[in-house]
Scaffold this motif. Structure first.
Motif, PDB file in Angstrom:
ATOM      1  N   UNK A  74       0.840  -1.200   0.000  1.00 33.56           N
ATOM      2  CA  UNK A  74       0.000   0.000   0.000  1.00 33.56           C
ATOM      3  C   UNK A  74       0.875   1.249   0.000  1.00 33.56           C
ATOM      4  N   UNK A  75       0.291   2.348  -0.486  1.00 35.81           N
ATOM      5  CA  UNK A  75       0.925   3.666  -0.449  1.00 35.81           C
ATOM      6  C   UNK A  75      -0.046   4.619   0.237  1.00 35.81           C
ATOM      7  N   UNK A  76       0.442   5.349   1.221  1.00 35.48           N
ATOM      8  CA  UNK A  76      -0.388   6.325   1.920  1.00 35.48           C
ATOM      9  C   UNK A  76       0.197   7.714   1.794  1.00 35.48           C
ATOM     10  N   UNK A 119       8.246   2.515   4.703  1.00 30.59           N
ATOM     11  CA  UNK A 119       9.183   3.313   3.910  1.00 30.59           C
ATOM     12  C   UNK A 119       8.615   4.719   3.789  1.00 30.59           C
ATOM     13  N   UNK A 120       9.456   5.724   3.924  1.00 36.17           N
ATOM     14  CA  UNK A 120       8.993   7.112   3.879  1.00 36.17           C
ATOM     15  C   UNK A 120       9.571   7.824   2.661  1.00 36.17           C
ATOM     16  N   UNK A 121       8.697   8.496   1.911  1.00 35.34           N
ATOM     17  CA  UNK A 121       9.098   9.347   0.784  1.00 35.34           C
ATOM     18  C   UNK A 121       8.642  10.754   1.130  1.00 35.34           C
ATOM     19  N   UNK A 122       9.562  11.721   1.172  1.00 33.10           N
ATOM     20  CA  UNK A 122       9.204  13.077   1.572  1.00 33.10           C
ATOM     21  C   UNK A 122       8.982  13.988   0.359  1.00 33.10           C
ATOM     22  N   UNK A 123       8.259  15.077   0.590  1.00 30.01           N
ATOM     23  CA  UNK A 123       8.002  16.080  -0.444  1.00 30.01           C
ATOM     24  C   UNK A 123       7.856  17.438   0.225  1.00 30.01           C
ATOM     25  N   UNK A 124       7.942  18.513  -0.556  1.00 30.27           N
ATOM     26  CA  UNK A 124       7.747  19.865  -0.057  1.00 30.27           C
ATOM     27  C   UNK A 124       6.257  20.184  -0.063  1.00 30.27           C
ATOM     28  N   UNK A 130       1.301  16.073  -3.462  1.00 24.96           N
ATOM     29  CA  UNK A 130       1.399  14.785  -2.782  1.00 24.96           C
ATOM     30  C   UNK A 130       0.524  13.720  -3.427  1.00 24.96           C
ATOM     31  N   UNK A 131      -0.593  14.143  -3.997  1.00 22.45           N
ATOM     32  CA  UNK A 131      -1.484  13.189  -4.633  1.00 22.45           C
ATOM     33  C   UNK A 131      -0.808  12.563  -5.854  1.00 22.45           C
ATOM     34  N   UNK A 132      -0.170  13.413  -6.650  1.00 24.51           N
ATOM     35  CA  UNK A 132       0.516  12.910  -7.839  1.00 24.51           C
ATOM     36  C   UNK A 132       1.683  12.009  -7.471  1.00 24.51           C
ATOM     37  N   UNK A 133       2.437  12.404  -6.454  1.00 19.54           N
ATOM     38  CA  UNK A 133       3.573  11.593  -6.014  1.00 19.54           C
ATOM     39  C   UNK A 133       3.100  10.216  -5.560  1.00 19.54           C
ATOM     40  N   UNK A 134       2.065  10.206  -4.756  1.00 15.11           N
ATOM     41  CA  UNK A 134       1.558   8.935  -4.227  1.00 15.11           C
ATOM     42  C   UNK A 134       0.982   8.058  -5.332  1.00 15.11           C
ATOM     43  N   UNK A 135       0.231   8.669  -6.239  1.00 20.49           N
ATOM     44  CA  UNK A 135      -0.359   7.879  -7.326  1.00 20.49           C
ATOM     45  C   UNK A 135       0.720   7.305  -8.239  1.00 20.49           C
ATOM     46  N   UNK A 136       1.751   8.091  -8.489  1.00 18.25           N
ATOM     47  CA  UNK A 136       2.848   7.598  -9.324  1.00 18.25           C
ATOM     48  C   UNK A 136       3.549   6.417  -8.664  1.00 18.25           C
ATOM     49  N   UNK A 143       0.747  -1.023  -6.217  1.00 20.93           N
ATOM     50  CA  UNK A 143       0.227  -0.995  -4.853  1.00 20.93           C
ATOM     51  C   UNK A 143      -1.144  -0.320  -4.786  1.00 20.93           C
ATOM     52  N   UNK A 144      -1.803  -0.473  -3.659  1.00 20.22           N
ATOM     53  CA  UNK A 144      -3.095   0.171  -3.418  1.00 20.22           C
ATOM     54  C   UNK A 144      -2.873   1.505  -2.724  1.00 20.22           C
ATOM     55  N   UNK A 145      -3.478   2.559  -3.255  1.00 20.03           N
ATOM     56  CA  UNK A 145      -3.391   3.873  -2.634  1.00 20.03           C
ATOM     57  C   UNK A 145      -4.416   3.957  -1.512  1.00 20.03           C
TER      58      UNK A 145
END
Length: 324
Positions: A74-76, A119-124, A130-136, A143-145
């Motif tokens: 999953x991706x949150x 796992x953590x992915x950060x953004x500004x 954040x929506x685009x980053x997570x969907x990508x 994975x499931x968003x």
């Protein structure tokens, strides 16, 4: 990216979520607190295993994934509380979790999420989407968003707090809750509570400058935060706009929203610590702040949600000493 068919959240879904959560977690306390001579009731969601109500929606969402979806992970997306909820549920279920978090999220939330194995992915927060980053990421990994608020399972899961509230008030001979005042970011909690307690008035509360839900209710349509919103300590209440799945419920059930100032939030944090012995983060104290400031009427059938307690010790110490 795998997606389950989008649907509308339902009251039956809230009850099912409540049963699932009751099987693994005890109900959080419903504590009396006197404000200006009136006793209100505070739902201490800050005492959840991850320090916030977000564990509810995450558990309901992840336990409904298929075997194949669980295997793909999953991706949150979260500033920290949903992150920890998803990470906690994922660890319990043996699911790989990746969380997209703003780089300025409180360190205690980043560390807590990492400690749960995600796992953590950060953004500004101000320049990244954040929506685009997570969907990508979800598409790349299959994975499931798991959205922080715009997801029917998440909304239903958050509403399980309302099922607990109704039961706890009934046990005390108080009848049904008349009014539930709740901190509001994207509207997942407010929407879930509206489904869980259809006869109660639901009042969403946001920090000043981030009160898009309040303004959306007044306008009858979704309004975003707008450019250059002010800094706020309420990091958990900073979505740029609610989404249609949330607003469809909110616009029908919430007559109005409220906004609170930084000083009002800090006063609520201090009171919760002094009178309830609870550590409540700024966003988690927003609803109590509205009642304390006299912005929302209160009686003995009024419930305030203390939605989270994940605050950095140094920041909390400054809040306590600033009111000395």
């Amino acid at each position: 990216m795998t997606t389950q068919p989008m649907r509308s959240p339902t009251a039956e879904g809230v009850r099912r979520a409540a049963d699932k959560i009751a099987a693994i977690l005890p109900p959080t306390p419903l504590l009396p607190l006197e404000i200006a001579g009136t006793t209100i009731w505070c739902k201490a969601e800050c005492l959840q295993p991850v320090g916030a109500f977000k564990i509810r929606g995450a558990w309901h969402r992840l336990t409904d994934l298929s075997k194949a979806e669980r295997a793909a992970g999953v991706v949150g997306v979260s500033s920290g509380n949903h992150a920890q909820g998803v990470a906690w549920a994922a660890r319990q279920l043996g699911i790989a979790a990746t969380i997209v978090m703003p780089s300025d999220a409180p360190p205690v939330k980043i560390e807590g999420t990492r400690a749960l194995g995600a796992e953590i992915v950060t953004y500004d927060r101000l320049t990244g989407n954040r929506e685009q980053i997570a969907r990508s990421l979800a598409e790349e990994r299959g994975a499931t968003l798991v959205h922080a608020f715009a997801d029917p399972w998440v909304i239903e899961g958050q509403g399980s707090a309302g099922i607990e509230i109704a039961r706890q008030m009934a046990e005390r001979g108080l009848g049904e809750p008349r009014r539930i005042v709740a901190p509001c970011g994207g509207g997942g909690l407010s929407g879930g509570l509206a489904l869980a307690c259809p006869d109660a008035e639901i009042v969403p509360v946001e920090p000043e400058g981030w009160d898009d839900v309040k303004r959306s209710i007044a306008a009858g349509e979704i309004v975003d935060v707008g450019p250059n919103p002010p800094p706020t300590a309420c990091d958990s209440l900073q979505p740029m706009a609610t989404q249609q799945i949330n607003f469809a419920i909110i616009k029908e059930r919430c007559a109005y929203g409220l906004a609170v100032s930084p000083c009002e939030v800090e006063a609520a944090q201090r009171l919760a610590f002094q009178r309830l012995r609870l550590v409540v983060e700024p966003g988690g104290a927003a609803a109590l702040a509205a009642v304390m400031a006299g912005k929302e009427r209160a009686d003995e059938a009024t419930v305030v949600i203390l939605s989270g307690g994940n605050t950095d010790p140094s920041a909390f110490a400054k809040v306590l000493t600033s009111g000395a």
